[in-house]
Write a protein that holds these residues in place. Structure first.
Motif, PDB file in Angstrom:
ATOM      1  N   ALA A 295      -7.046  -1.829   8.711  1.00  0.00           N
ATOM      2  CA  ALA A 295      -7.925  -1.884   7.529  1.00  0.00           C
ATOM      3  C   ALA A 295      -7.541  -3.041   6.602  1.00  0.00           C
ATOM      4  N   GLY A 296      -6.325  -3.595   6.825  1.00  0.00           N
ATOM      5  CA  GLY A 296      -5.886  -4.734   6.000  1.00  0.00           C
ATOM      6  C   GLY A 296      -4.956  -4.346   4.866  1.00  0.00           C
ATOM      7  N   CYS A 297      -4.432  -3.142   4.908  1.00  0.00           N
ATOM      8  CA  CYS A 297      -3.539  -2.679   3.834  1.00  0.00           C
ATOM      9  C   CYS A 297      -2.179  -3.378   3.944  1.00  0.00           C
ATOM     10  N   PRO A 298      -1.617  -3.866   2.832  1.00  0.00           N
ATOM     11  CA  PRO A 298      -0.254  -4.415   2.909  1.00  0.00           C
ATOM     12  C   PRO A 298       0.777  -3.320   3.180  1.00  0.00           C
ATOM     13  N   PHE A 299       1.898  -3.712   3.776  1.00  0.00           N
ATOM     14  CA  PHE A 299       2.950  -2.755   4.140  1.00  0.00           C
ATOM     15  C   PHE A 299       4.276  -3.130   3.478  1.00  0.00           C
ATOM     16  N   HIS A 300       5.172  -2.149   3.363  1.00  0.00           N
ATOM     17  CA  HIS A 300       6.563  -2.409   2.971  1.00  0.00           C
ATOM     18  C   HIS A 300       7.460  -1.753   4.003  1.00  0.00           C
ATOM     19  N   ALA A 311       1.512   0.221   1.574  1.00  0.00           N
ATOM     20  CA  ALA A 311       1.771   0.229   0.126  1.00  0.00           C
ATOM     21  C   ALA A 311       0.892   1.302  -0.515  1.00  0.00           C
ATOM     22  N   HIS A 312       1.504   2.122  -1.385  1.00  0.00           N
ATOM     23  CA  HIS A 312       0.707   3.165  -2.048  1.00  0.00           C
ATOM     24  C   HIS A 312       1.372   3.575  -3.358  1.00  0.00           C
ATOM     25  N   SER A 313       0.540   4.139  -4.232  1.00  0.00           N
ATOM     26  CA  SER A 313       1.040   4.580  -5.540  1.00  0.00           C
ATOM     27  C   SER A 313       1.464   6.037  -5.450  1.00  0.00           C
ATOM     28  N   GLU A 314       2.013   6.546  -6.563  1.00  0.00           N
ATOM     29  CA  GLU A 314       2.380   7.973  -6.608  1.00  0.00           C
ATOM     30  C   GLU A 314       1.160   8.873  -6.441  1.00  0.00           C
ATOM     31  N   THR A 315      -0.024   8.316  -6.812  1.00  0.00           N
ATOM     32  CA  THR A 315      -1.255   9.111  -6.676  1.00  0.00           C
ATOM     33  C   THR A 315      -1.969   8.818  -5.355  1.00  0.00           C
ATOM     34  N   GLU A 317      -3.023   6.140  -3.810  1.00  0.00           N
ATOM     35  CA  GLU A 317      -4.026   5.095  -3.550  1.00  0.00           C
ATOM     36  C   GLU A 317      -3.337   3.873  -2.959  1.00  0.00           C
ATOM     37  N   THR A 318      -4.065   3.113  -2.168  1.00  0.00           N
ATOM     38  CA  THR A 318      -3.532   1.861  -1.621  1.00  0.00           C
ATOM     39  C   THR A 318      -4.133   0.712  -2.425  1.00  0.00           C
ATOM     40  N   PRO A 319      -3.671  -0.520  -2.222  1.00  0.00           N
ATOM     41  CA  PRO A 319      -4.263  -1.632  -2.962  1.00  0.00           C
ATOM     42  C   PRO A 319      -5.717  -1.903  -2.559  1.00  0.00           C
ATOM     43  N   LEU A 320      -6.185  -1.308  -1.453  1.00  0.00           N
ATOM     44  CA  LEU A 320      -7.572  -1.528  -1.025  1.00  0.00           C
ATOM     45  C   LEU A 320      -8.472  -0.477  -1.685  1.00  0.00           C
ATOM     46  N   GLU A 321      -9.492  -0.948  -2.380  1.00  0.00           N
ATOM     47  CA  GLU A 321     -10.356  -0.031  -3.126  1.00  0.00           C
ATOM     48  C   GLU A 321     -10.989   1.015  -2.199  1.00  0.00           C
ATOM     49  N   GLY A 322     -10.833   2.272  -2.579  1.00  0.00           N
ATOM     50  CA  GLY A 322     -11.452   3.353  -1.805  1.00  0.00           C
ATOM     51  C   GLY A 322     -10.606   3.856  -0.643  1.00  0.00           C
ATOM     52  N   LEU A 323      -9.445   3.221  -0.411  1.00  0.00           N
ATOM     53  CA  LEU A 323      -8.594   3.657   0.711  1.00  0.00           C
ATOM     54  C   LEU A 323      -7.347   4.382   0.193  1.00  0.00           C
ATOM     55  N   LYS A 392      11.842   3.363  -4.039  1.00  0.00           N
ATOM     56  CA  LYS A 392      11.620   1.962  -3.639  1.00  0.00           C
ATOM     57  C   LYS A 392      10.125   1.657  -3.578  1.00  0.00           C
ATOM     58  N   MET A 393       9.372   2.592  -2.989  1.00  0.00           N
ATOM     59  CA  MET A 393       7.920   2.362  -2.883  1.00  0.00           C
ATOM     60  C   MET A 393       7.286   2.307  -4.273  1.00  0.00           C
ATOM     61  N   LYS A 394       7.777   3.168  -5.178  1.00  0.00           N
ATOM     62  CA  LYS A 394       7.249   3.175  -6.549  1.00  0.00           C
ATOM     63  C   LYS A 394       7.496   1.819  -7.208  1.00  0.00           C
ATOM     64  N   GLN A 395       8.704   1.273  -6.995  1.00  0.00           N
ATOM     65  CA  GLN A 395       9.027  -0.041  -7.590  1.00  0.00           C
ATOM     66  C   GLN A 395       8.140  -1.142  -7.003  1.00  0.00           C
ATOM     67  N   HIS A 396       7.934  -1.114  -5.679  1.00  0.00           N
ATOM     68  CA  HIS A 396       7.041  -2.100  -5.049  1.00  0.00           C
ATOM     69  C   HIS A 396       5.663  -2.035  -5.696  1.00  0.00           C
ATOM     70  N   TRP A 397       5.177  -0.808  -5.902  1.00  0.00           N
ATOM     71  CA  TRP A 397       3.821  -0.636  -6.451  1.00  0.00           C
ATOM     72  C   TRP A 397       3.758  -1.179  -7.886  1.00  0.00           C
ATOM     73  N   GLU A 398       4.779  -0.817  -8.682  1.00  0.00           N
ATOM     74  CA  GLU A 398       4.769  -1.264 -10.091  1.00  0.00           C
ATOM     75  C   GLU A 398       4.844  -2.788 -10.163  1.00  0.00           C
ATOM     76  N   GLN A 399       5.623  -3.376  -9.264  1.00  0.00           N
ATOM     77  CA  GLN A 399       5.744  -4.836  -9.209  1.00  0.00           C
ATOM     78  C   GLN A 399       4.386  -5.461  -8.887  1.00  0.00           C
ATOM     79  N   GLN A 400       3.685  -4.822  -7.934  1.00  0.00           N
ATOM     80  CA  GLN A 400       2.375  -5.332  -7.514  1.00  0.00           C
ATOM     81  C   GLN A 400       1.377  -5.255  -8.673  1.00  0.00           C
ATOM     82  N   VAL A 401       1.402  -4.125  -9.389  1.00  0.00           N
ATOM     83  CA  VAL A 401       0.483  -3.945 -10.522  1.00  0.00           C
ATOM     84  C   VAL A 401       0.754  -5.018 -11.573  1.00  0.00           C
TER      85      VAL A 401
END
Ligand code: FAD
Length: 412
Positions: A295-300, A311-315, A317-323, A392-401
């Motif tokens: 689908a093109g989602c980035p990975f860690h 990559a995903h948030s605590e809620t 969601e991935t960086p791809l809208e709707g995924l 670690k995943m939370k930090q990656h997400w916050e960095q991305q935001v």
């Protein structure tokens, strides 16, 4: 057309479907297996509280709840591609293409293989296959077995095989090789098992394990580990024996083993053969995340979560809208946690859909807290460093935001 397509009818997918449907969304769940429930279908164990976790009953409960909410659950449907066109996700399957604004990928986990000479003989299987044959298809995998690989999954399934009256003679390690990695290192194996020692069947083992938290104590234990092994639920765990080859003419007849030193190196001249008519290889689990990748989602890469994770948030969601993602695709944990993540992903989708605007933030916050709570009380934890991995995943997400908001400020 559905509002939401969920790929995977395991605990994460079904819990996600229920959360969406309870808020008025139309949901279709697709699963390639013959029945819904995912890996729950193989699970049966007693929790430290004494209660039994019966995965089949849990799967039925989720299925009935989702069906009563008019969720459309389709089994035998295999998804092979996922792409976004004209604001809609197109989910390509062996039964045609399904479209929706939102997709939740809840495809679960897969087992790491450990190649061993002779592993193509009939009677050799992964430990997960033994679980499915025993608890889902009710087929006896053999009469006298050996498990190669000592990890939490192996012990959970050992117990299930024993409950089904199947005799597992011993648990040994694989031979040291670039492919077997830490699974062939007696001290590393002991270290990872100690994190689950609170689940040990005997009070003596639970008590003894407290003293092994120190490095020197573990080294001592490994150096003097009894050749005949230490019994776990009656089956010897032999941390100083490694499988060199699985032998047999037409099918498994035994395993050629050798003694190993404390670092896992084979001690020459110690070879012997253990008879067996089935062998299970337990290499551990990794997130089954290919669909998020196509689908093109980035990975860690987060080893504590089991490897490469979308990559995903605590809620969820991935960086791809709707995924969205939930369950073992986000990191290897037990069924109850997958369920809590599925509920969170479902509520997250509800929020993005604009349904229930007043109350949804609060419900979503509670759902995120519930994941933490369930994790803290989990009876089975596959990776002792899981919280570290989640952070670690939370930090990656916050960095991305942060990076995204900086670049949109620059454009503005
Ligand atoms: C072999 C094995 C044994 C396990 N045993 C235990 C255990 O004893 N106790 C325990 O607590 N945990 C166990 N687990 C961990 C288990 O994965 C979690 O407990 C929980 O089931 C994860 O839920 P999930 O919804 O994320 O994934 P799953 O329960 O794995 O469900 C994922 C679903 O997605 C479907 N799917 C995958 N890819 C596709 C596709 N391309 N198209 C359509 N459908 C697809 C699968 O058929 C499956 O039904 C085990 C995992 C594995 C792999």
């Amino acid at each position: 057309m559905s509002d939401v397509i969920i790929i995977g009818a395991g605990p994460a997918g079904l819990a996600g479907a229920i959360a969406c449907a309870e808020h008025g969304l139309h949901v279709t769940v697709l699963d390639e297996f013959i029945k819904p429930g995912g890996r729950l279908l193989g699970q049966l164990h007693q929790e430290p509280s004494g209660e039994w976790w019966n995965g089949i009953q849990e799967a039925e409960r989720l299925f009935n709840k989702a069906s009563n909410l008019a969720v459309d659950i389709r089994c035998g449907v295999s998804v092979f591609d996922l792409e976004k066109r004209d604001q809609l996700w197109h989910v390509h399957t062996n039964s045609g293409t399904f479209k929706a604004r939102f997709v939740l990928v809840a495809t679960g986990a897969a087992e790491y293989p450990i190649p061993i000479p002779g592993w193509t003989l009939p009677g050799v299987m992964s430990i997960g296959a033994a679980q499915v044959m025993t608890n889902v298809h009710r087929v006896q995998v053999g009469k006298k077995g050996v498990i190669i690989g000592a990890n939490i999954l192996a012990f959970a399934i050992l117990n299930e095989l024993q409950l089904a009256g199947i005799n597992v003679e011993r648990i040994i390690l694989p031979e040291k090789s670039p492919l077997s990695g830490k699974a062939a290192d007696p001290e590393e194996v002991l270290k990872s098992l100690l994190h689950a020692a609170h689940l040990a069947p005997s009070a003596m083992l639970r008590f003894g394990s407290r003293f092994m938290k120190q490095d020197w104590m573990r080294k001592l234990v490994i150096n003097f580990f009894p050749g005949g092994g230490m019994k776990i639920n009656g089956t010897p765990l032999q941390l100083r024996k490694a499988a060199l080859e699985i032998i047999g003419e037409e099918q498994v007849e035994g395993v050629r083993v050798a003694d190993i030193d404390a670092a896992g190196a084979v001690i020459p001249g110690t070879e012997t053969v253990y008879e067996a008519d089935f062998v299970c290889i337990a290499g551990g689990l990794y997130p089954l995340a290919e669909l998020a990748a196509v689908a093109g989602c980035p990975f860690h890469y987060v080893p504590e979560l089991g490897g490469h994770v979308p990559a995903h948030s605590e809620t969820m969601e991935t960086p791809l809208e709707g995924l969205f993602v939930a369950g073992n695709i986000t990191g290897i944990e037990s069924g109850k946690i997958a369920m809590a993540q599925g509920t969170t992903a479902g509520l997250s989708i509800v929020k993005h859909s604009g349904k229930a605007p007043g109350s949804i933030e609060q419900k979503l916050g509670q759902a995120v807290q519930n994941i933490v709570h369930v994790r803290q009380h989990a009876a089975i934890q596959f990776n002792p460093e899981i919280e570290n991995g989640r952070n670690k995943m939370k930090q990656h997400w916050e960095q991305q935001v942060k990076t995204n908001s900086l670049s949109s400020e620059k454009i503005g």
